[in-house]
Scaffold this motif. Structure first.
Motif, short mmCIF file in Angstrom:
data_model
loop_
_atom_site.label_atom_id
_atom_site.label_comp_id
_atom_site.label_asym_id
_atom_site.label_seq_id
_atom_site.Cartn_x
_atom_site.Cartn_y
_atom_site.Cartn_z
N GLY A 1 7.73 39.67 31.22
CA GLY A 1 6.88 39.06 30.04
C GLY A 1 5.81 38.78 29.62
N ARG A 2 4.72 39.36 31.03
CA ARG A 2 3.47 39.81 30.41
C ARG A 2 3.04 41.25 29.68
N LEU A 3 4.35 41.95 30.22
CA LEU A 3 4.38 42.87 29.07
C LEU A 3 4.38 43.23 28.18
N TRP A 4 6.12 41.87 28.14
CA TRP A 4 6.42 41.73 26.29
C TRP A 4 5.14 41.64 25.45
N ARG A 5 4.68 40.35 26.15
CA ARG A 5 3.78 39.39 25.70
C ARG A 5 2.19 40.56 25.50
N SER A 6 1.53 41.79 26.12
CA SER A 6 0.43 42.68 26.15
C SER A 6 0.98 43.13 24.71
N ALA A 7 2.42 43.61 24.48
CA ALA A 7 2.77 44.60 23.38
C ALA A 7 1.66 44.62 22.04
N ASP A 8 1.72 43.21 22.12
CA ASP A 8 1.07 43.23 20.62
C ASP A 8 -0.82 42.13 20.64
N MET A 9 -0.98 43.02 22.08
CA MET A 9 -2.39 42.57 22.19
C MET A 9 -3.73 43.38 22.33
N THR A 10 -4.95 43.37 22.01
CA THR A 10 -5.79 44.31 22.26
C THR A 10 -5.25 45.17 23.82
N VAL A 11 -6.83 45.59 23.83
CA VAL A 11 -6.41 46.52 25.29
C VAL A 11 -6.97 45.82 26.39
N SER A 12 -8.45 44.80 25.82
CA SER A 12 -9.02 43.96 27.02
C SER A 12 -8.20 42.79 26.97
#
Length: 126
Positions: free
Chosen positions: A55-66
Motif C-alpha cells: 500500500g505504501r509503495l503504491w501510494r509512493s509511486a505518485d509522491m516526491t522522493v522526500s
C-alpha cells in the motif's frame, strides 16, 4: 509497479497455500498439531507486513522522493511494532508457539520477497 504488486499478491497466496499444506502435514505427523495455530498467527503479521508495504509503495509511486522516504520510515515503524506485539503474545503462550509464529512470519516474508524479486527481474528483462 502496480502490475508487479497485483500479480505478486496472487502468486504469494498460491505459494502460501502450498507451504501451509506442507507445514501443517509435517506438524501433524510430528504429533504437534497445536503449533498449526502458531503458524497461522505468524502468517497474519506477515500478510499485514506485505499489505502495508504494498500500500505504501503504491501510494509512493505518485509522491516526491522526500515524501516517499517518509512513507517508508513510518511504514517500517508500524510493521515492527505489529511484529513485536504478535511475537510478544506468542512467547506468553509457550516457546513452541513462539517458534511456530516466527516460522510462519518467516515463510510469508521469504516467499513474498522472492516472488517480488522474480517479478522485478522478469519485468526489467523484457
Amino acid at each position: 509497479m502496480r502490475e508487479i504488486l497485483l500479480t505478486g499478491t496472487r502468486q504469494l497466496l498460491k505459494a502460501l497455500a502450498v507451504c501451509t499444506l506442507l507445514c501443517a502435514s509435517t506438524l501433524w505427523g510430528m504429533g504437534r498439531p497445536e503449533l498449526i495455530g502458531g503458524l497461522m498467527a505468524g502468517y497474519a503479521p506477515g500478510l499485514v507486513w506485505y499489505g502495508v508495504m504494498f500500500g505504501r509503495l503504491w501510494r509512493s509511486a505518485d509522491m516526491t522522493v522526500s515524501q516517499a522516504k517518509q512513507q517508508v520510515v513510518v511504514g517500517a515503524i508500524l510493521r515492527l511494532l505489529l511484529m513485536g506485539a504478535v511475537f510478544w503474545a506468542a512467547i506468553q503462550v509457550s516457546f513452541g508457539q513462539f517458534l511456530a509464529t516466527v516460522a510462519g512470519f518467516g515463510i510469508v516474508y521469504v516467499l513474498g520477497m522472492v516472488l517480488l524479486m522474480l517479478a522485478n527481474r522478469k519485468l526489467f528483462r523484457q
